[in-house]
Write a protein that holds these residues in place. Structure first.
Motif, short mmCIF file in Angstrom:
data_model
loop_
_atom_site.label_atom_id
_atom_site.label_comp_id
_atom_site.label_asym_id
_atom_site.label_seq_id
_atom_site.Cartn_x
_atom_site.Cartn_y
_atom_site.Cartn_z
N LYS A 386 28.28 -8.50 -10.98
CA LYS A 386 28.90 -8.57 -12.32
C LYS A 386 30.30 -8.26 -12.23
N GLU A 387 30.57 -7.25 -11.32
CA GLU A 387 32.21 -6.79 -11.17
C GLU A 387 32.72 -7.70 -10.01
N LYS A 388 33.46 -8.86 -10.19
CA LYS A 388 34.02 -9.81 -9.37
C LYS A 388 35.62 -9.38 -9.14
N SER A 389 35.74 -8.18 -8.97
CA SER A 389 37.06 -7.42 -8.56
C SER A 389 37.26 -6.44 -7.67
N ILE A 390 38.10 -6.33 -6.57
CA ILE A 390 38.23 -5.29 -5.95
C ILE A 390 39.69 -4.75 -5.81
N SER A 391 39.75 -3.55 -5.45
CA SER A 391 41.22 -2.69 -5.70
C SER A 391 41.28 -2.01 -4.22
N TYR A 392 42.22 -2.01 -3.52
CA TYR A 392 42.29 -1.56 -2.36
C TYR A 392 43.85 -0.75 -2.39
N PRO A 393 43.88 0.66 -2.50
CA PRO A 393 45.02 1.31 -2.38
C PRO A 393 45.46 1.07 -0.90
#
Length: 415
Positions: A386-393
């Motif tokens: 469902k979540e089609k997003s990803i964050s990389y610090p």
């Protein structure tokens, strides 16, 4: 009947350098209109080739005869950064400085002012003059017969592009994928979702891994030959700012017998820490596949399966880094297999030698690994995240990749 369609679409701008893209993204799609397709397979070309390569057309058509797949080849951003894929040579300010100082060091006066070398014809004239002068001095005994001059030239990629390296290229792969998924010209098997597999050698394999990093909910499998776990930063193009002989992308005597011509692609990145386009540790980190904290984040979507081949004597990239990467994959519950190829594996058909790439034919690699990998993917059933997003610090920045309106978007914020 096997069809080949060529598309041109709007892809992505350069978010990192805040440059609006001028060029369209071109890609090719091969499919059999009499078949229902189970998987979309990307064959990602490495440095020096593009998807107009006749061998890619041959491989695609041959594979489609026997497998229920469609094949994609993408002319991703800056793929035309070698002469054989459309780049041209020129001298930038650093190249002109190197030329000027190198000629001064051997008391060689050029036939025109360095500042006036503003096109290929003038550059070629000057380099021929230098080469002929060196040959004459050697003949006259004024120079050692083994002497050569080190000079540097820049490569202007086709389509007036430049080297961003990695990020825009992986976005291009994903945008081609999302366009096809939204506009499939073929029937999808069972009316369900397509399995997505990325395949590539060297830089093409690196981009396959990077695409899975920035959109892990989309990529089901990666088949790789000889890609790096961490990218060599000299290929970004600004290595000549530090040491043009050690950190150029490549060098050759093919053009002039008495000049070692070092070459790097045009880029707007720089090693200057005071510049706004400084290639900072954050920029390096997001481009690495082997980053433990990034892998942990990616593992929340741990559906990508990996198969990789790597020579124990690869002369360009680190086997140890690749070993660590694949151990990290397995520790994080990815299905990942690394084949370390040694002398005993050479059969002169599939494995030809232990040099980078090992001479493995793309067609044989795909025929050997794709059916098994595809069966695994289809048996697992594709997950719908469902979540089609990803964050990389990434050091002082946060990179967020999101699927929006059938495109992959990138947002970068400071921590």
């Amino acid at each position: 009947m096997i069809n080949k369609k060529t598309y041109e679409i709007t892809s992505c701008d350069d978010v990192e350098l805040n440059i609006k893209r001028e060029s369209k993204l071109e890609f090719k799609l091969w499919f059999d209109d009499a078949k229902e397709v189970k998987a979309l397979v990307f064959i990602n070309q490495g440095l020096g080739t593009d998807c107009n390569d006749p061998y890619l057309d041959f491989v695609a058509r041959d594979l489609i005869k026997n497998l229920d797949i469609a094949i994609v080849g993408v002319n991703y951003h800056c793929i035309g950064n070698r002469p054989q894929t459309g780049s041209s040579f020129y001298l930038d300010d650093i190249d002109k400085l190197i030329l000027s100082e190198s000629c001064k060091a051997i008391n060689l006066e050029l036939p025109l002012e360095v500042k006036d070398i503003n096109n290929y014809e003038k550059m070629s004239e000057v380099f021929h003059f230098v080469n002929q002068n060196l040959a004459r001095r050697k003949f006259e005994g004024k120079l050692n017969p083994n002497y050569f001059l080190n000079l540097h030239v820049s490569l202007q990629p086709s389509k007036n592009e430049y080297q961003n390296f990695g990020i825009m290229q992986a976005q291009d792969l994903i945008n081609a994928l999302l366009f096809i998924k939204a506009n499939p010209p073929f029937k999808i098997s069972g009316g369900g979702d397509l399995a997505i597999i990325m395949i590539g050698t060297s830089h093409g394999g690196y981009l396959s891994h990077l695409a899975a990093k920035i959109a892990p909910w989309l990529i089901d499998g990666v088949i790789d030959n000889s890609s790096g776990a961490k990218f060599p930063w000299r290929v970004v193009g600004f290595g000549k700012e530090i040491d043009f002989m050690q950190y150029a992308e490549f060098s050759t005597f093919d053009f002039f017998h008495h000049i070692n011509t070092h070459c790097s692609t045009k880029t707007f990145w720089t090693s200057n820490k005071e510049a706004k386009n400084f290639f900072s540790p954050a920029r390096r980190k997001i481009r690495n596949i082997l980053e433990e904290d990034h892998l942990i984040i990616q593992s929340k979507y741990a559906n990508t399966k990996y198969v990789s081949y790597f020579s124990v004597k690869d002369q360009y990239l680190s086997l140890e880094e690749k070993r660590i990467l694949y151990k990290e994959f397995r520790d994080l519950n990815f299905d990942a297999c690394l084949y370390e190829i040694s002398e005993k594996d050479i059969d002169h058909k599939f494995i030809k030698d232990l040099n980078h790439g090992m001479g493995i034919p793309t067609k044989l690699l795909i025929k050997k690994e794709l059916p098994t990998l595809l069966d695994k993917i289809l048996l697992d059933n594709k997950k719908d995240f469902k979540e089609k997003s990803i964050s990389y610090p990434s050091e002082d920045l946060i990179y967020t990749f999101s699927e929006e309106n059938n495109r992959i978007s990138l947002k970068i914020i400071k921590k």
